[in-house]
Design a protein around this motif. Structure first.
Motif, PDB file in Angstrom:
ATOM      1  N   HIS A 185      23.952  17.214  20.511  1.00 47.20           N
ATOM      2  CA  HIS A 185      22.777  18.034  20.779  1.00 47.20           C
ATOM      3  C   HIS A 185      22.725  18.358  22.277  1.00 47.20           C
ATOM      4  CE1 HIS A 185      20.935  18.048  16.816  1.00 47.20           C
ATOM      5  NE2 HIS A 185      21.240  16.763  16.696  1.00 47.20           N
ATOM      6  N   SER A 186      21.689  19.041  22.691  1.00 46.01           N
ATOM      7  CA  SER A 186      21.623  19.551  24.058  1.00 46.01           C
ATOM      8  C   SER A 186      21.490  18.431  25.086  1.00 46.01           C
ATOM      9  CB  SER A 186      20.438  20.502  24.203  1.00 46.01           C
ATOM     10  OG  SER A 186      19.219  19.791  24.142  1.00 46.01           O
ATOM     11  N   ALA A 187      21.828  18.754  26.331  1.00 44.49           N
ATOM     12  CA  ALA A 187      21.690  17.802  27.422  1.00 44.49           C
ATOM     13  C   ALA A 187      20.233  17.370  27.581  1.00 44.49           C
ATOM     14  CB  ALA A 187      22.211  18.414  28.720  1.00 44.49           C
ATOM     15  N   THR A 188      19.308  18.300  27.361  1.00 46.13           N
ATOM     16  CA  THR A 188      17.883  17.972  27.455  1.00 46.13           C
ATOM     17  C   THR A 188      17.487  16.967  26.386  1.00 46.13           C
ATOM     18  OG1 THR A 188      17.349  20.139  28.367  1.00 46.13           O
ATOM     19  CG2 THR A 188      15.545  18.900  27.360  1.00 46.13           C
ATOM     20  N   THR A 189      17.960  17.181  25.171  1.00 47.23           N
ATOM     21  CA  THR A 189      17.656  16.270  24.067  1.00 47.23           C
ATOM     22  C   THR A 189      18.192  14.877  24.349  1.00 47.23           C
ATOM     23  OG1 THR A 189      17.700  18.098  22.483  1.00 47.23           O
ATOM     24  CG2 THR A 189      17.967  15.880  21.593  1.00 47.23           C
ATOM     25  N   ILE A 190      19.384  14.804  24.896  1.00 48.61           N
ATOM     26  CA  ILE A 190      19.982  13.515  25.242  1.00 48.61           C
ATOM     27  C   ILE A 190      19.164  12.837  26.333  1.00 48.61           C
ATOM     28  CG2 ILE A 190      22.015  12.396  26.223  1.00 48.61           C
ATOM     29  CD1 ILE A 190      23.682  14.648  24.879  1.00 48.61           C
ATOM     30  N   ALA A 191      18.790  13.612  27.359  1.00 51.40           N
ATOM     31  CA  ALA A 191      18.023  13.052  28.475  1.00 51.40           C
ATOM     32  C   ALA A 191      16.657  12.562  28.027  1.00 51.40           C
ATOM     33  CB  ALA A 191      17.873  14.106  29.568  1.00 51.40           C
ATOM     34  N   GLU A 192      16.073  13.196  27.011  1.00 49.96           N
ATOM     35  CA  GLU A 192      14.760  12.791  26.516  1.00 49.96           C
ATOM     36  C   GLU A 192      14.814  11.521  25.677  1.00 49.96           C
ATOM     37  OE1 GLU A 192      13.458  16.270  24.466  1.00 49.96           O
ATOM     38  OE2 GLU A 192      12.582  17.200  26.269  1.00 49.96           O
ATOM     39  N   GLY A 193      16.024  11.058  25.366  1.00 48.67           N
ATOM     40  CA  GLY A 193      16.158   9.799  24.637  1.00 48.67           C
ATOM     41  C   GLY A 193      16.144   9.934  23.129  1.00 48.67           C
ATOM     42  N   TYR A 194      16.571  11.092  22.596  1.00 48.99           N
ATOM     43  CA  TYR A 194      16.603  11.272  21.146  1.00 48.99           C
ATOM     44  C   TYR A 194      17.634  10.317  20.548  1.00 48.99           C
ATOM     45  CZ  TYR A 194      17.120  13.647  16.631  1.00 48.99           C
ATOM     46  OH  TYR A 194      17.179  13.945  15.290  1.00 48.99           O
ATOM     47  N   GLY A 195      17.174   9.427  19.670  1.00 53.20           N
ATOM     48  CA  GLY A 195      17.989   8.341  19.154  1.00 53.20           C
ATOM     49  C   GLY A 195      19.341   8.752  18.589  1.00 53.20           C
ATOM     50  N   PRO A 196      19.389   9.691  17.618  1.00 51.95           N
ATOM     51  CA  PRO A 196      20.684  10.059  17.043  1.00 51.95           C
ATOM     52  C   PRO A 196      21.676  10.592  18.067  1.00 51.95           C
ATOM     53  CG  PRO A 196      18.908  10.793  15.624  1.00 51.95           C
ATOM     54  CD  PRO A 196      18.259  10.292  16.879  1.00 51.95           C
ATOM     55  N   ALA A 197      21.203  11.378  19.030  1.00 48.48           N
ATOM     56  CA  ALA A 197      22.111  11.934  20.041  1.00 48.48           C
ATOM     57  C   ALA A 197      22.718  10.827  20.893  1.00 48.48           C
ATOM     58  CB  ALA A 197      21.364  12.937  20.921  1.00 48.48           C
ATOM     59  N   LEU A 198      21.924   9.834  21.268  1.00 49.60           N
ATOM     60  CA  LEU A 198      22.422   8.745  22.101  1.00 49.60           C
ATOM     61  C   LEU A 198      23.309   7.789  21.303  1.00 49.60           C
ATOM     62  CD1 LEU A 198      19.154   8.038  24.098  1.00 49.60           C
ATOM     63  CD2 LEU A 198      21.239   9.060  24.981  1.00 49.60           C
ATOM     64  N   ARG A 199      22.900   7.485  20.083  1.00 49.29           N
ATOM     65  CA  ARG A 199      23.683   6.541  19.290  1.00 49.29           C
ATOM     66  C   ARG A 199      25.042   7.123  18.920  1.00 49.29           C
ATOM     67  NH1 ARG A 199      18.342   4.984  17.378  1.00 49.29           N
ATOM     68  NH2 ARG A 199      18.047   2.784  17.953  1.00 49.29           N
ATOM     69  N   THR A 200      25.083   8.410  18.558  1.00 49.58           N
ATOM     70  CA  THR A 200      26.374   9.004  18.214  1.00 49.58           C
ATOM     71  C   THR A 200      27.247   9.172  19.451  1.00 49.58           C
ATOM     72  OG1 THR A 200      25.368  11.223  18.334  1.00 49.58           O
ATOM     73  CG2 THR A 200      25.554  10.199  16.152  1.00 49.58           C
ATOM     74  N   ARG A 201      26.645   9.440  20.593  1.00 54.12           N
ATOM     75  CA  ARG A 201      27.414   9.537  21.833  1.00 54.12           C
ATOM     76  C   ARG A 201      28.170   8.238  22.087  1.00 54.12           C
ATOM     77  NH1 ARG A 201      24.092   8.867  27.181  1.00 54.12           N
ATOM     78  NH2 ARG A 201      24.149   6.771  26.286  1.00 54.12           N
ATOM     79  N   ASP A 202      27.458   7.119  22.024  1.00 56.92           N
ATOM     80  CA  ASP A 202      28.081   5.831  22.298  1.00 56.92           C
ATOM     81  C   ASP A 202      29.038   5.424  21.183  1.00 56.92           C
ATOM     82  OD1 ASP A 202      26.609   5.779  24.603  1.00 56.92           O
ATOM     83  OD2 ASP A 202      25.047   4.443  23.819  1.00 56.92           O
ATOM     84  N   ALA A 203      28.683   5.739  19.937  1.00 58.17           N
ATOM     85  CA  ALA A 203      29.568   5.402  18.819  1.00 58.17           C
ATOM     86  C   ALA A 203      30.866   6.192  18.884  1.00 58.17           C
ATOM     87  CB  ALA A 203      28.855   5.678  17.487  1.00 58.17           C
ATOM     88  N   PHE A 204      30.799   7.435  19.332  1.00 61.92           N
ATOM     89  CA  PHE A 204      32.004   8.254  19.469  1.00 61.92           C
ATOM     90  C   PHE A 204      32.928   7.668  20.529  1.00 61.92           C
ATOM     91  CE2 PHE A 204      34.156  11.923  21.555  1.00 61.92           C
ATOM     92  CZ  PHE A 204      34.990  12.283  20.497  1.00 61.92           C
ATOM     93  N   ALA A 205      32.373   7.306  21.667  1.00 55.97           N
ATOM     94  CA  ALA A 205      33.191   6.704  22.723  1.00 55.97           C
ATOM     95  C   ALA A 205      33.853   5.424  22.234  1.00 55.97           C
ATOM     96  CB  ALA A 205      32.335   6.432  23.958  1.00 55.97           C
ATOM     97  N   ALA A 206      33.101   4.600  21.486  1.00 62.08           N
ATOM     98  CA  ALA A 206      33.645   3.343  20.980  1.00 62.08           C
ATOM     99  C   ALA A 206      34.735   3.588  19.950  1.00 62.08           C
ATOM    100  CB  ALA A 206      32.529   2.497  20.371  1.00 62.08           C
ATOM    101  N   ALA A 207      34.506   4.521  19.028  1.00 59.03           N
ATOM    102  CA  ALA A 207      35.488   4.797  17.977  1.00 59.03           C
ATOM    103  C   ALA A 207      36.778   5.358  18.561  1.00 59.03           C
ATOM    104  CB  ALA A 207      34.896   5.775  16.960  1.00 59.03           C
ATOM    105  N   MET A 208      36.661   6.241  19.530  1.00 55.53           N
ATOM    106  CA  MET A 208      37.859   6.806  20.154  1.00 55.53           C
ATOM    107  C   MET A 208      38.619   5.728  20.921  1.00 55.53           C
ATOM    108  SD  MET A 208      38.079  10.104  19.424  1.00 55.53           S
ATOM    109  CE  MET A 208      38.799  11.082  20.753  1.00 55.53           C
ATOM    110  N   ALA A 209      37.889   4.840  21.592  1.00 52.71           N
ATOM    111  CA  ALA A 209      38.542   3.755  22.325  1.00 52.71           C
ATOM    112  C   ALA A 209      39.315   2.846  21.378  1.00 52.71           C
ATOM    113  CB  ALA A 209      37.506   2.951  23.105  1.00 52.71           C
TER     114      ALA A 209
END
Length: 375
Positions: A185-209
């Motif tokens: 989702h948008s940078a604004t949505t991420i900055a506002e703390g929208y749960g799914p955007a933040l959780r998928t961001r971190d989960a993607f980094a972990a899965a790729m690692a």
């Protein structure tokens, strides 16, 4: 039109007994309850909702608090609503959609103070969501469809984003893809703390690692134009990308048109997988989208059932449940066919694999600069 007195006369019980059957204010034997209900059915008696609510001190109304912007609701969001509405109706409740903005706490306080709602379901949940405190202070029972950062004492149902992202990445890596871009989702949505955007961001980094592959996330506005812009950014940063994973339905269609505009075909040149998507949306695309199908209808139903438990039991246990999305392979994903920098020996775009980066506090071995949102 039949009255309560007519029902009492036909069932051969008192009017107060009919009232107790309707309101549940006092225990009534199963045999008497069935006799009253049979009389109501024979007479086609329809109880007066307002009077029934006054007698039981309940409105029989549940509020679904869902902020809605100018985009409205798509098919995927609608599934949450229809699942909740169906469960509420089956239990004899009405579900009312309230689009109070997440930042309009005064409006939420006014709504809660009117005592119109027996309970509330909260959607579009942020990690730090002030609406929770407002509803708690007002004494309104609530269940979250989503999760805050601290879920202590809160009932919720949510998508298992960790497993969903891992399954999506595994699908693409299994097809040979090494250059995978995640469109969030948008940078604004991420900055506002929208749960799914933040959780998928971190989960993607972990899965790729876990697969030894460098993660690349691009935020996108929730529009087709936003998807095209995100794709341009992705190609600027990874010209040899072979797959796009997206959790932004509006942007996905811009991504597809952007790929076509570059003369690239899906999935022969670039695979596309959409996350948290309904089959109805997936089938709109050409080719039809491989998708991590949202369990929205089930989550809406479970959320209502959990809320009703809180309404009917003073000491109902806290309900916390995660459901993953389900991979449904359609026409938009296939084996990697484009040469990447790894395969071609072109190290111009080479970057250090995520697994080798300094691990200084990120979740599940993810570099902390990712978990802090610096990417």
């Amino acid at each position: 039109m039949a009255t309560m007195h007519d029902v009492a006369r036909l069932a051969r019980v008192s009017v107060s007994t009919v009232s107790y059957v309707l309101t549940g204010a006092r225990p009534i034997s199963q045999a008497t309850r069935e006799k009253v209900r049979a009389a109501m059915a024979e007479l086609d008696y329809q109880p007066h909702a307002m009077a029934r609510g006054l007698a039981s001190r309940r409105s029989r109304i549940l509020g679904l608090l869902l902020p809605i912007d100018e985009r409205g609701m798509g098919a995927t969001e609608t599934a949450f609503v229809t699942g909740a509405a169906s469960a509420a109706s089956a239990a004899g409740y009405h579900l009312v959609l309230s689009p109070v903005d997440a930042d309009d706490l005064d409006g939420l306080r006014r709504l809660a103070s009117q005592r119109m709602l027996d309970g509330a379901l909260l959607m579009e949940v942020q990690l730090e969501d002030d609406r929770v405190a407002v509803l708690r202070e007002a004494g309104v029972p609530l269940v979250l469809i989503g999760r805050t950062g601290d879920t202590t004492g809160l009932s919720y149902v949510d998508i298992d984003f960790d497993r969903t992202v891992r399954d999506a990445v595994a699908h693409l890596v299994g097809l040979g893809h090494r250059r995978i871009v995640y469109v969030n989702h948008s940078a604004t949505t991420i900055a506002e703390g929208y749960g799914p955007a933040l959780r998928t961001r971190d989960a993607f980094a972990a899965a790729m690692a876990e697969h030894g592959v460098e993660p690349l996330m691009i935020p996108a506005e929730d529009s087709a134009a936003g998807g095209r812009a995100a794709l341009d950014t992705a190609f600027d940063r990874a010209p040899d990308l072979t797959a796009v994973l997206a959790m932004n339905e509006s942007a996905v269609f811009g991504i597809l048109s952007g790929l076509a505009g570059r003369g690239l075909t899906v999935p022969d040149d670039v695979s596309v997988v959409s996350m948290v998507t309904s089959p109805q949306v997936a089938e709109l695309a050409t080719p039809a989208l491989t998708a991590m199908t949202s369990p929205g209808s089930a989550l809406g139903r479970i959320a209502v059932e959990a809320l009703l438990c809180h309404l009917e039991q003073d000491s109902a246990p806290i309900h916390q449940q995660l459901l993953p999305c389900t991979l449904e392979v359609r026409g938009s994903s296939g084996p990697s066919g484009r040469p990447t920098g790894d395969a071609a020996g072109d190290d111009e775009q080479e970057t250090q694999p995520a697994a080798a980066l300094p691990r200084d506090g990120g979740p599940r071995g993810v570099p902390a600069r990712y978990s802090r949102g610096e990417w």
